[in-house]
Design a protein around this motif. Structure first.
Motif: not given
Length: 97
Positions: A10, A76, A6, A13-18, A21
């Motif tokens: 955390y 970051d 986790q 970034s949201d972009e990295d997670i997208t 995916k």
């Protein structure tokens, strides 16, 4: 182990997670991801390499406040990976590690 998993996610970034995916949904095909993002294969490869570096830096975060700050800055995207390695190396040399 679950908590450690986790922690690294955390720090993305949201972009990295997208991106992750989309990479998984493309069965790990960088060519498919390049098509999806309308970018070249080398650009996708670079993006993946930077993401891997972020994940590695997160795994290596230490108790030393200075080193943790540098690693957080890499995660970051405030500092590049190679510069961070140089700063940490010099810092450790000065400390006699």
């Amino acid at each position: 182990m679950r908590r450690k998993a986790q922690e690294w996610i955390y720090n993305l970034s949201d972009e990295d997670i997208t991106f992750i995916k989309n990479f998984v949904m493309s069965s790990g095909s960088l060519k498919e991801v390049a098509k999806l993002y309308h970018i070249t294969y080398p650009t996708v490869r670079l993006r993946l390499d930077r993401l891997i570096q972020k994940m590695q830096m997160n795994d290596q975060i230490e108790n030393d406040a200075y080193i943790s700050l540098i690693k957080k800055m890499v995660i970051d995207d405030q500092l590049d990976f190679d510069t961070a390695k140089i700063l940490i190396k010099k810092y450790r040399e000065q400390k006699g590690e």
